[in-house]
Design a protein around this motif. Structure first.
Motif, PDB file in Angstrom:
ATOM      1  N   LEU A  26       0.832  -1.203   0.000  1.00 31.73           N
ATOM      2  CA  LEU A  26       0.000   0.000   0.000  1.00 31.73           C
ATOM      3  C   LEU A  26       0.867   1.253   0.000  1.00 31.73           C
ATOM      4  O   LEU A  26       0.607   2.198  -0.753  1.00 31.73           O
ATOM      5  N   LEU A  27       1.922   1.273   0.804  1.00 32.91           N
ATOM      6  CA  LEU A  27       2.836   2.415   0.849  1.00 32.91           C
ATOM      7  C   LEU A  27       3.513   2.630  -0.503  1.00 32.91           C
ATOM      8  O   LEU A  27       3.631   3.760  -0.974  1.00 32.91           O
ATOM      9  N   PHE A  28       3.935   1.554  -1.137  1.00 34.22           N
ATOM     10  CA  PHE A  28       4.556   1.656  -2.448  1.00 34.22           C
ATOM     11  C   PHE A  28       3.609   2.304  -3.449  1.00 34.22           C
ATOM     12  O   PHE A  28       3.996   3.227  -4.171  1.00 34.22           O
ATOM     13  N   TRP A  29       2.373   1.863  -3.504  1.00 33.79           N
ATOM     14  CA  TRP A  29       1.422   2.405  -4.474  1.00 33.79           C
ATOM     15  C   TRP A  29       1.057   3.845  -4.162  1.00 33.79           C
ATOM     16  O   TRP A  29       0.852   4.644  -5.072  1.00 33.79           O
ATOM     17  N   LEU A  30       0.992   4.206  -2.885  1.00 35.91           N
ATOM     18  CA  LEU A  30       0.730   5.604  -2.538  1.00 35.91           C
ATOM     19  C   LEU A  30       1.882   6.504  -2.984  1.00 35.91           C
ATOM     20  O   LEU A  30       1.662   7.589  -3.518  1.00 35.91           O
ATOM     21  N   LEU A  31       3.110   6.054  -2.769  1.00 38.70           N
ATOM     22  CA  LEU A  31       4.273   6.830  -3.213  1.00 38.70           C
ATOM     23  C   LEU A  31       4.327   6.912  -4.733  1.00 38.70           C
ATOM     24  O   LEU A  31       4.658   7.958  -5.295  1.00 38.70           O
ATOM     25  N   PHE A  32       3.995   5.834  -5.398  1.00 38.58           N
ATOM     26  CA  PHE A  32       3.963   5.834  -6.858  1.00 38.58           C
ATOM     27  C   PHE A  32       2.920   6.819  -7.371  1.00 38.58           C
ATOM     28  O   PHE A  32       3.191   7.612  -8.269  1.00 38.58           O
ATOM     29  N   LEU A  33       1.741   6.810  -6.789  1.00 36.20           N
ATOM     30  CA  LEU A  33       0.673   7.727  -7.193  1.00 36.20           C
ATOM     31  C   LEU A  33       1.075   9.176  -6.937  1.00 36.20           C
ATOM     32  O   LEU A  33       0.845  10.046  -7.770  1.00 36.20           O
ATOM     33  N   ALA A  34       1.697   9.446  -5.793  1.00 35.16           N
ATOM     34  CA  ALA A  34       2.153  10.807  -5.495  1.00 35.16           C
ATOM     35  C   ALA A  34       3.202  11.256  -6.513  1.00 35.16           C
ATOM     36  O   ALA A  34       3.187  12.402  -6.970  1.00 35.16           O
ATOM     37  N   GLY A  35       4.097  10.369  -6.910  1.00 35.89           N
ATOM     38  CA  GLY A  35       5.096  10.705  -7.917  1.00 35.89           C
ATOM     39  C   GLY A  35       4.465  11.026  -9.263  1.00 35.89           C
ATOM     40  O   GLY A  35       4.874  11.961  -9.944  1.00 35.89           O
ATOM     41  N   VAL A  36       3.442  10.268  -9.640  1.00 30.48           N
ATOM     42  CA  VAL A  36       2.753  10.536 -10.906  1.00 30.48           C
ATOM     43  C   VAL A  36       2.064  11.893 -10.855  1.00 30.48           C
ATOM     44  O   VAL A  36       2.132  12.674 -11.809  1.00 30.48           O
ATOM     45  N   VAL A  37       1.421  12.214  -9.732  1.00 31.21           N
ATOM     46  CA  VAL A  37       0.739  13.506  -9.596  1.00 31.21           C
ATOM     47  C   VAL A  37       1.747  14.653  -9.686  1.00 31.21           C
ATOM     48  O   VAL A  37       1.521  15.639 -10.386  1.00 31.21           O
TER      49      VAL A  37
END
Length: 102
Positions: A26-37
């Motif tokens: 979950l942490l990985f995907w949240l960080l990935f999403l924040a990077g995309v934004v």
């Protein structure tokens, strides 16, 4: 029936994995999403203001954009280089220096 062939019997409720694995995923995907934004915001700002634009967070709100290096220093460096390579004479260098106010 044979025992031990189902996940519930052989591996327990989590399939043999720790609950921390799910939290790390979950942490990985949240960080990935924040990077995309952040990347999308950066691309939009670059296209809106051009490549030489001042970034959004360059200083306090309402402050003028930060100035680059003075043109005088760059011009003097070019003049010194031309003097060193023999493109201009000492007198021409002195004229350039006086014209630049240095």
């Amino acid at each position: 029936m044979m025992r031990g062939f189902g996940y519930s019997n052989a591996y327990g409720m989590m399939g043999g994995y720790s609950p921390w694995i799910g939290l790390l995923g979950l942490l990985f995907w949240l960080l990935f999403l924040a990077g995309v934004v952040i990347l999308v915001i950066w691309i939009v700002e670059q296209s809106r203001h051009g490549h030489n634009a001042v970034p959004l967070m360059s200083g306090p709100v309402g402050s003028p954009p930060m100035a680059g290096p003075p043109q005088h220093d760059e011009a003097m460096a070019i003049a010194r280089k031309r003097l060193a390579t023999g493109e201009i004479t000492r007198e021409q260098f002195d004229e350039i220096r006086q014209a630049l106010g240095g």
